[in-house]
Design an enzyme around this catalytic site. Sequence first.
Site, PDB file in Angstrom:
ATOM      1  N   ARG A   1      11.260 -37.735   9.615  1.00  0.00           N
ATOM      2  CA  ARG A   1      12.067 -36.516   9.773  1.00  0.00           C
ATOM      3  C   ARG A   1      13.297 -36.736  10.650  1.00  0.00           C
ATOM      4  NH1 ARG A   1       8.906 -31.412   9.238  1.00  0.00           N
ATOM      5  NH2 ARG A   1       7.764 -31.810   7.330  1.00  0.00           N
ATOM      6  N   ARG A  23      16.007 -30.425  12.102  1.00  0.00           N
ATOM      7  CA  ARG A  23      16.529 -29.319  12.911  1.00  0.00           C
ATOM      8  C   ARG A  23      16.835 -29.638  14.364  1.00  0.00           C
ATOM      9  NH1 ARG A  23      11.983 -25.228  10.839  1.00  0.00           N
ATOM     10  NH2 ARG A  23      10.920 -27.227  11.025  1.00  0.00           N
ATOM     11  N   ARG A  25      22.756 -27.044   6.943  1.00  0.00           N
ATOM     12  CA  ARG A  25      21.741 -26.181   6.338  1.00  0.00           C
ATOM     13  C   ARG A  25      22.269 -24.754   6.216  1.00  0.00           C
ATOM     14  NH1 ARG A  25      17.502 -22.964   8.020  1.00  0.00           N
ATOM     15  NH2 ARG A  25      15.442 -23.301   7.080  1.00  0.00           N
ATOM     16  N   ASP A  72      11.933 -33.241   0.085  1.00  0.00           N
ATOM     17  CA  ASP A  72      10.641 -32.780   0.577  1.00  0.00           C
ATOM     18  C   ASP A  72       9.567 -33.250  -0.384  1.00  0.00           C
ATOM     19  OD1 ASP A  72       9.586 -30.916   2.819  1.00  0.00           O
ATOM     20  OD2 ASP A  72       8.385 -30.462   1.057  1.00  0.00           O
ATOM     21  N   TYR A 124      -1.545 -28.501  -1.198  1.00  0.00           N
ATOM     22  CA  TYR A 124      -0.558 -27.411  -1.255  1.00  0.00           C
ATOM     23  C   TYR A 124      -0.627 -26.674  -2.596  1.00  0.00           C
ATOM     24  CZ  TYR A 124       1.551 -29.024   3.071  1.00  0.00           C
ATOM     25  OH  TYR A 124       1.768 -29.355   4.381  1.00  0.00           O
TER      26      TYR A 124
HETATM   27  O1  CP3 Z   1      11.706 -37.998   7.104  1.00  0.00           O
HETATM   28  C1  CP3 Z   1      12.764 -37.509   6.701  1.00  0.00           C
HETATM   29  O2  CP3 Z   1      13.770 -37.350   7.430  1.00  0.00           O
HETATM   30  C2  CP3 Z   1      12.904 -37.149   5.226  1.00  0.00           C
HETATM   31  C3  CP3 Z   1      12.763 -35.766   4.869  1.00  0.00           C
HETATM   32  C4  CP3 Z   1      11.394 -35.125   4.786  1.00  0.00           C
HETATM   33  C5  CP3 Z   1      11.214 -33.733   4.952  1.00  0.00           C
HETATM   34  N1  CP3 Z   1       9.916 -33.429   4.694  1.00  0.00           N
HETATM   35  C6  CP3 Z   1      12.272 -32.796   5.324  1.00  0.00           C
HETATM   36  C7  CP3 Z   1      11.899 -31.435   5.773  1.00  0.00           C
HETATM   37  C8  CP3 Z   1      10.147 -35.669   4.478  1.00  0.00           C
HETATM   38  C9  CP3 Z   1       9.754 -37.116   4.245  1.00  0.00           C
HETATM   39  C10 CP3 Z   1       9.224 -34.581   4.407  1.00  0.00           C
HETATM   40  C11 CP3 Z   1       7.802 -34.754   4.061  1.00  0.00           C
HETATM   41  C12 CP3 Z   1       6.893 -33.598   4.104  1.00  0.00           C
HETATM   42  N2  CP3 Z   1       7.143 -32.303   3.770  1.00  0.00           N
HETATM   43  C13 CP3 Z   1       5.529 -33.696   4.413  1.00  0.00           C
HETATM   44  C14 CP3 Z   1       4.783 -34.971   4.734  1.00  0.00           C
HETATM   45  C15 CP3 Z   1       5.081 -35.461   6.087  1.00  0.00           C
HETATM   46  C16 CP3 Z   1       4.592 -34.602   7.200  1.00  0.00           C
HETATM   47  O3  CP3 Z   1       5.448 -34.066   7.919  1.00  0.00           O
HETATM   48  O4  CP3 Z   1       3.384 -34.475   7.349  1.00  0.00           O
HETATM   49  C17 CP3 Z   1       4.970 -32.402   4.308  1.00  0.00           C
HETATM   50  C18 CP3 Z   1       3.530 -32.014   4.594  1.00  0.00           C
HETATM   51  C19 CP3 Z   1       6.006 -31.542   3.887  1.00  0.00           C
HETATM   52  C20 CP3 Z   1       5.906 -30.090   3.570  1.00  0.00           C
HETATM   53  C21 CP3 Z   1       6.796 -29.309   4.431  1.00  0.00           C
HETATM   54  N3  CP3 Z   1       8.156 -29.264   4.311  1.00  0.00           N
HETATM   55  C22 CP3 Z   1       6.432 -28.486   5.526  1.00  0.00           C
HETATM   56  C23 CP3 Z   1       5.005 -28.289   6.006  1.00  0.00           C
HETATM   57  C24 CP3 Z   1       7.618 -27.944   6.036  1.00  0.00           C
HETATM   58  C25 CP3 Z   1       7.776 -26.902   7.113  1.00  0.00           C
HETATM   59  C26 CP3 Z   1       7.588 -27.566   8.418  1.00  0.00           C
HETATM   60  C27 CP3 Z   1       8.493 -27.019   9.474  1.00  0.00           C
HETATM   61  O5  CP3 Z   1       8.815 -27.812  10.380  1.00  0.00           O
HETATM   62  O6  CP3 Z   1       8.897 -25.840   9.387  1.00  0.00           O
HETATM   63  C28 CP3 Z   1       8.703 -28.474   5.295  1.00  0.00           C
HETATM   64  C29 CP3 Z   1      10.138 -28.223   5.522  1.00  0.00           C
HETATM   65  C30 CP3 Z   1      10.972 -29.411   5.885  1.00  0.00           C
HETATM   66  N4  CP3 Z   1      10.946 -30.601   5.242  1.00  0.00           N
HETATM   67  C31 CP3 Z   1      11.989 -29.450   6.890  1.00  0.00           C
HETATM   68  C32 CP3 Z   1      12.589 -30.722   6.813  1.00  0.00           C
HETATM   69  C33 CP3 Z   1      13.753 -31.236   7.621  1.00  0.00           C
HETATM   70  C34 CP3 Z   1      12.388 -28.297   7.813  1.00  0.00           C
HETATM   71  C35 CP3 Z   1      13.148 -27.372   6.915  1.00  0.00           C
HETATM   72  C36 CP3 Z   1      14.196 -26.541   7.573  1.00  0.00           C
HETATM   73  O7  CP3 Z   1      15.351 -26.991   7.668  1.00  0.00           O
HETATM   74  O8  CP3 Z   1      13.870 -25.399   7.931  1.00  0.00           O
END
Ligand code: CP3
Length: 352
Positions: free
Chosen positions: A27, A31, A40, A77, A154
């Site tokens: 990640r 943010r 964003r 994602d 999910y």
């Molecule tokens: O690593 C990176 O920089 C690449 C981008 C990436 C994102 N999500 C961006 C993201 C990757 C590799 C993921 C994987 C992901 N997404 C996983 C597996 C890894 C982990 O974290 O366990 C999972 C379970 C998800 C599903 C997901 N997407 C969730 C649960 C959430 C909400 C979490 C939160 O922090 O609110 C997301 C959203 C998400 N994916 C964000 C980002 C940068 C935040 C979105 C925003 O800008 O509001």
Amino acid sequence: MSRPDNDTFLRALLRQPVDYTPVWLMRQAGRYLPEYCETRRRAGSFLSLCKTPSLACEVTMQPLARYNLDAAILFSDILTVPDAMGLGLYFAEGEGPKFERPLRQEWEIRELAAPDPAVHLRYVMDAVVEIRRALANSVPLIGFSGSPFTLACYMVEGGGSDDFRTVKTMLYDRPDLLHRILDVTTTAVTDYLNAQIESGAQAVMIFDTWGGALSHAAYREFSLAYMERVVGSLHRVRDGERVPSIVFTKGGGQWLEAIADIGVDAIGLDWTTDLGEARRRVGDRVALQGNMDPMALFASGDALASEARRIIDGYGAGTGHVFNLGHGISQFTPPDNVSTLVQTVHQHSRRL
Ligand code: CP3
């Protein structure tokens, strides 16, 4: 297209000699960076950010402009795959990801089909091409997918869950239905990762975020077996270069030997596993990626640096370690602390 100018990350994954320990952060575009929040805002939402290749490219590059990172990761994602399968992904403000049409009815599960990534996930492939152009062979680009089991969590729950009650009820009551979902999702994940490799991804990572929530027996049957199928069907070479694969099961520290057996090049570790002991257990079969507690990034400079050094020393001399966090970086992380971390990893590992 040739090997990137800085190929330290790829070399460490393949356990070839390196001058220092490479580092990137799960990640890393997110943010905690004000410039991410600004892009964003312009995109309107997280999903439109993912679905607009020029903006996905822009945010992928942001952490690389600030820090001396050794790899870029595609901005997207894991849930784009079930979205492409027709489940209707959306993000409810402050509630995380949700699906409009979770998989509950037997007929829905029977009708589930793997999407064609060139059509339904075209925007991801376009982003990969655009990011490779922007990187201009500086550092490698990592592609990724969720594991079949993590995606199934999910898809069946319809969103995040504390206890996975719905998907685990299916696992115990109707394993045939869960196996059917996993079978289709395995095809989807394999095609998706291979399409990313053909578009230019130079390494791939499988995020098995929820595999660690399974029992010892269920992990092998419902998560690991399907990741083994994915890994066994990946394109191993593109343009004459090896494309290494990484599997990250959060909470999977007790299964390292079994994970190493599925044919991956590297295993991602969360912070609950001792890195040196993990290395002794897997020997020279796989590289290891990880595993600093993301919360250590909130400590003062000296404490943070000494924790990073402890992890590097814990792995010990020699190649095969990619420094990372044990899970994604927190949105509240002070950006300057990431500079301290990256500098410390590079300086300290050069001394080893
Ligand atoms: O690593 C990176 O920089 C690449 C981008 C990436 C994102 N999500 C961006 C993201 C990757 C590799 C993921 C994987 C992901 N997404 C996983 C597996 C890894 C982990 O974290 O366990 C999972 C379970 C998800 C599903 C997901 N997407 C969730 C649960 C959430 C909400 C979490 C939160 O922090 O609110 C997301 C959203 C998400 N994916 C964000 C980002 C940068 C935040 C979105 C925003 O800008 O509001």
